[in-house]
Design a protein around this motif. Structure first.
Motif, PDB file in Angstrom:
ATOM      1  N   CYS A 102       0.938  -1.270  -0.131  1.00  0.00           N
ATOM      2  CA  CYS A 102      -0.007  -0.118   0.084  1.00  0.00           C
ATOM      3  C   CYS A 102       0.845   1.227  -0.160  1.00  0.00           C
ATOM      4  CB  CYS A 102      -0.885  -0.140   1.100  1.00  0.00           C
ATOM      5  SG  CYS A 102      -1.939   1.299   1.445  1.00  0.00           S
ATOM      6  N   LYS A 103       1.924   1.302   0.636  1.00  0.00           N
ATOM      7  CA  LYS A 103       3.028   2.285   0.722  1.00  0.00           C
ATOM      8  C   LYS A 103       3.349   2.794  -0.439  1.00  0.00           C
ATOM      9  CE  LYS A 103       5.850   2.684   4.810  1.00  0.00           C
ATOM     10  NZ  LYS A 103       6.908   2.558   5.615  1.00  0.00           N
ATOM     11  N   LEU A 106       0.616   4.519  -2.367  1.00  0.00           N
ATOM     12  CA  LEU A 106       0.478   5.941  -1.720  1.00  0.00           C
ATOM     13  C   LEU A 106       1.859   6.878  -2.424  1.00  0.00           C
ATOM     14  CD1 LEU A 106       0.009   5.589   1.871  1.00  0.00           C
ATOM     15  CD2 LEU A 106      -1.350   6.956   0.661  1.00  0.00           C
ATOM     16  N   PHE A 127      -0.405   8.835   9.682  1.00  0.00           N
ATOM     17  CA  PHE A 127       0.765   7.853   9.059  1.00  0.00           C
ATOM     18  C   PHE A 127       1.823   8.883   8.872  1.00  0.00           C
ATOM     19  CE2 PHE A 127       2.248   4.489   5.600  1.00  0.00           C
ATOM     20  CZ  PHE A 127       2.587   3.652   6.673  1.00  0.00           C
ATOM     21  N   ASN A 173      -7.719   8.905   6.084  1.00  0.00           N
ATOM     22  CA  ASN A 173      -7.234   7.499   6.498  1.00  0.00           C
ATOM     23  C   ASN A 173      -8.338   6.894   7.563  1.00  0.00           C
ATOM     24  OD1 ASN A 173      -4.663   6.010   8.711  1.00  0.00           O
ATOM     25  ND2 ASN A 173      -5.749   5.106   7.130  1.00  0.00           N
ATOM     26  N   ASP A 205      -6.703   6.173   2.146  1.00  0.00           N
ATOM     27  CA  ASP A 205      -5.998   5.155   2.500  1.00  0.00           C
ATOM     28  C   ASP A 205      -6.842   4.140   3.241  1.00  0.00           C
ATOM     29  OD1 ASP A 205      -4.184   3.453   3.774  1.00  0.00           O
ATOM     30  OD2 ASP A 205      -2.752   4.776   4.268  1.00  0.00           O
ATOM     31  N   TYR A 208      -6.878  -0.348   6.584  1.00  0.00           N
ATOM     32  CA  TYR A 208      -7.578  -1.102   7.629  1.00  0.00           C
ATOM     33  C   TYR A 208      -9.051  -1.162   7.533  1.00  0.00           C
ATOM     34  CZ  TYR A 208      -3.272  -0.087  10.007  1.00  0.00           C
ATOM     35  OH  TYR A 208      -1.853   0.240  10.228  1.00  0.00           O
ATOM     36  N   SER A 237      -1.567  -6.405   3.767  1.00  0.00           N
ATOM     37  CA  SER A 237      -0.545  -6.471   5.161  1.00  0.00           C
ATOM     38  C   SER A 237      -1.371  -6.674   6.151  1.00  0.00           C
ATOM     39  CB  SER A 237       0.259  -5.186   5.098  1.00  0.00           C
ATOM     40  OG  SER A 237       1.354  -5.239   4.196  1.00  0.00           O
ATOM     41  N   ARG A 246       4.319  -8.093   0.649  1.00  0.00           N
ATOM     42  CA  ARG A 246       4.414  -6.603  -0.096  1.00  0.00           C
ATOM     43  C   ARG A 246       3.214  -6.744  -1.466  1.00  0.00           C
ATOM     44  NH1 ARG A 246       4.263  -4.385   2.778  1.00  0.00           N
ATOM     45  NH2 ARG A 246       5.063  -2.627   1.599  1.00  0.00           N
ATOM     46  N   LEU A 247       2.094  -6.578  -0.989  1.00  0.00           N
ATOM     47  CA  LEU A 247       1.237  -6.428  -2.043  1.00  0.00           C
ATOM     48  C   LEU A 247      -0.065  -5.288  -1.646  1.00  0.00           C
ATOM     49  CD1 LEU A 247       0.599  -7.910  -4.843  1.00  0.00           C
ATOM     50  CD2 LEU A 247      -1.022  -9.415  -3.510  1.00  0.00           C
TER      51      LEU A 247
HETATM   52  C1  LIG Z   1      -2.342   3.916   7.409  1.00  0.00           C
HETATM   53  C2  LIG Z   1      -1.185   3.133   6.807  1.00  0.00           C
HETATM   54  N1  LIG Z   1      -1.114   3.174   5.622  1.00  0.00           N
HETATM   55  C3  LIG Z   1      -0.290   2.127   4.883  1.00  0.00           C
HETATM   56  C4  LIG Z   1       0.522   1.548   5.477  1.00  0.00           C
HETATM   57  C5  LIG Z   1       1.534   0.647   4.669  1.00  0.00           C
HETATM   58  O1  LIG Z   1       1.234  -0.670   4.174  1.00  0.00           O
HETATM   59  P1  LIG Z   1       1.764  -1.623   3.464  1.00  0.00           P
HETATM   60  O2  LIG Z   1       2.419  -2.726   4.350  1.00  0.00           O
HETATM   61  O3  LIG Z   1       0.738  -2.398   2.708  1.00  0.00           O
HETATM   62  O4  LIG Z   1       2.849  -1.058   2.708  1.00  0.00           O
HETATM   63  C6  LIG Z   1       0.384   1.227   6.661  1.00  0.00           C
HETATM   64  C7  LIG Z   1       1.292   0.498   7.765  1.00  0.00           C
HETATM   65  O5  LIG Z   1       1.483   0.453   8.795  1.00  0.00           O
HETATM   66  C8  LIG Z   1      -0.559   2.165   7.681  1.00  0.00           C
HETATM   67  O6  LIG Z   1      -0.770   2.245   8.983  1.00  0.00           O
END
Ligand SMILES: Cc1ncc(COP(=O)(O)O)c(C=O)c1O
Length: 399
Positions: A102-103, A106, A127, A173, A205, A208, A237, A246-247
């Protein structure tokens, strides 16, 4: 030998508080100390057995090739169906882009949308990447505060007052890290009206989204006129306990999707093929692993909250989603960093000082309850033991 300096944008990047605490905790462990890790947002579960089996089968079948940059069509279709099933979103598979985490989704989304000087509204506490990356891109991060008085939900009036002609992105978020707040229909409606009125992109985002305890999750992308201006980012994740796989993915309107695809072609080419095949099984969840994990998180939420709320000077609202307890420690008279240090160095409990999530987090600590019930019980007992340190201290320290 003389070397040129690094690009100035690198100097704008900030690290994550969780990773810094984790590094210190590991140092203490190497010195023989027992540490309970409540700092990382990492489920203590592993992916469900059918997902692991699907990954093995995909490798055996030779599914280890370069694939289309936006992802294999089968997974993009499965993601569209999943979002319809779980979030009532009508998504074209063509608008889905699969990414390694997800990172990364983003990262690429902000790279696609933010010009130098553009303003990005982001949650404080929130975040850390939101602020850090905006700054690195030459943008101006503009915080909107999430306060306890407002149940850590955004105040649309305050947000509107912060909007200028340079505002381009509204970052949301929900369920939120670190507060655990979940936006309801009323708040989402207010934010959607703001985005339309001021012609903003919304980056939502939703990592969750599956981990909610009380009300069902709603995405802002499902509101009228929002599909065309919202980029949903999500990943495997948290909901599927697949951190190290990592997806992730983004769902974006066509012109933004094109920008994302160009970035993929110019960076990592594509996401690992066999992991994408396994992800289809994760979304189908044939063994019912996701609801079982959420039921377990719900039990742990009660347990940890019950424990923390008996610590002198601590006070915690019940999080409605995600797996973090966001404890108000203002009653201790000590700063978040002081308390976090006592807990780690003396009690052997790793947590994150709230200010690592932004200035508005300064009176808080974040504890993850993605750890076993036995560890949570032991953590509460250890914290209670060292709380005599501040229970008797009358005034806030000046440090
Ligand atoms: C709000 C938020 N976005 C994104 C992520 C990152 O997710 P990923 O592991 O899919 O990169 C996290 C991870 O802690 C998060 O808390």
């Amino acid at each position: 030998m003389s070397l040129r300096g690094l690009a100035s944008r690198i100097g704008q990047l900030e690290g994550e508080g969780a990773l810094a605490v984790f590094a210190r905790a590991r140092e203490l462990e190497r010195a023989g100390r027992s540490i309970i890790h409540l700092e990382l947002g990492e489920p203590d579960f592993h992916p469900a057995p059918p997902v692991i089996e699907a990954a093995k089968c995909a490798i055996d079948a030779g599914r280890d090739r370069y694939v289309p940059p936006a992802g294999i069509p089968e997974l993009r279709r499965a993601i569209a169906e999943y979002l319809h099933r779980t979030r009532q979103l009508s998504v074209e598979p063509d608008h889905v882009l699969v990414s390694p985490g997800c990172k990364t989704a983003l990262f690429m989304t902000l790279l696609t949308l933010v010009e130098p000087g553009d303003e990005v509204l982001y949650p404080d506490p929130g975040f850390p990447l939101y602020r850090s990356l905006t700054r690195a891109l030459g943008g101006v991060p503009v915080p909107y505060r999430l306060t306890r008085e407002n149940r850590f939900l955004p105040d649309a009036g305050e947000m509107e007052a912060a909007i200028t002609p340079r505002t381009c992105v509204l970052l949301l978020n929900s369920p939120g890290n670190p507060t655990g707040s979940v936006m309801d229909e009323r708040v989402l409606g207010q934010l959607a009206r703001l985005a339309v009125k001021h012609d903003l992109f919304v980056v939502s985002d939703e990592i969750y989204a599956r981990i909610v305890y009380d009300a069902p999750f709603r995405s802002i992308a499902g509101l009228p006129e929002m599909g065309e201006r919202t980029i949903v980012v999500d990943g495997f994740s948290k909901s599927f306990a697949m951190t190290g796989w990592r997806l992730g993915y983004a769902v974006a309107p066509p012109e933004v999707h094109l920008g994302l695809r160009m970035l993929v072609e110019n960076s990592y080419t594509c996401t690992s093929e066999f992991i994408q095949w396994a992800a289809i099984t994760a979304l189908e969840d044939p063994s019912g692993a996701v609801p079982a994990m959420i039921a377990e998180y719900r039990r742990r939420r009660e347990q940890l909250l019950g424990g923390l709320n008996t610590i002198p000077g601590f006070s915690c609202l019940e999080p409605e989603g995600a797996f973090y307890a966001w404890a108000d420690i203002s009653g201790t008279g000590l700063s978040d960093r002081e308390i976090a240090r006592y807990l780690l160095e003396e009690a052997g409990v790793a947590s994150i000082p709230g200010s690592a999530f932004g200035a508005a987090g300064a009176d808080f600590l974040r504890f993850s309850f993605a750890s076993s019930a036995a560890q949570l019980e032991e953590a509460a007992a250890r914290i209670r033991k060292v709380s005599s340190r501040w229970a008797s201290a009358p005034a806030r320290s000046s440090q």
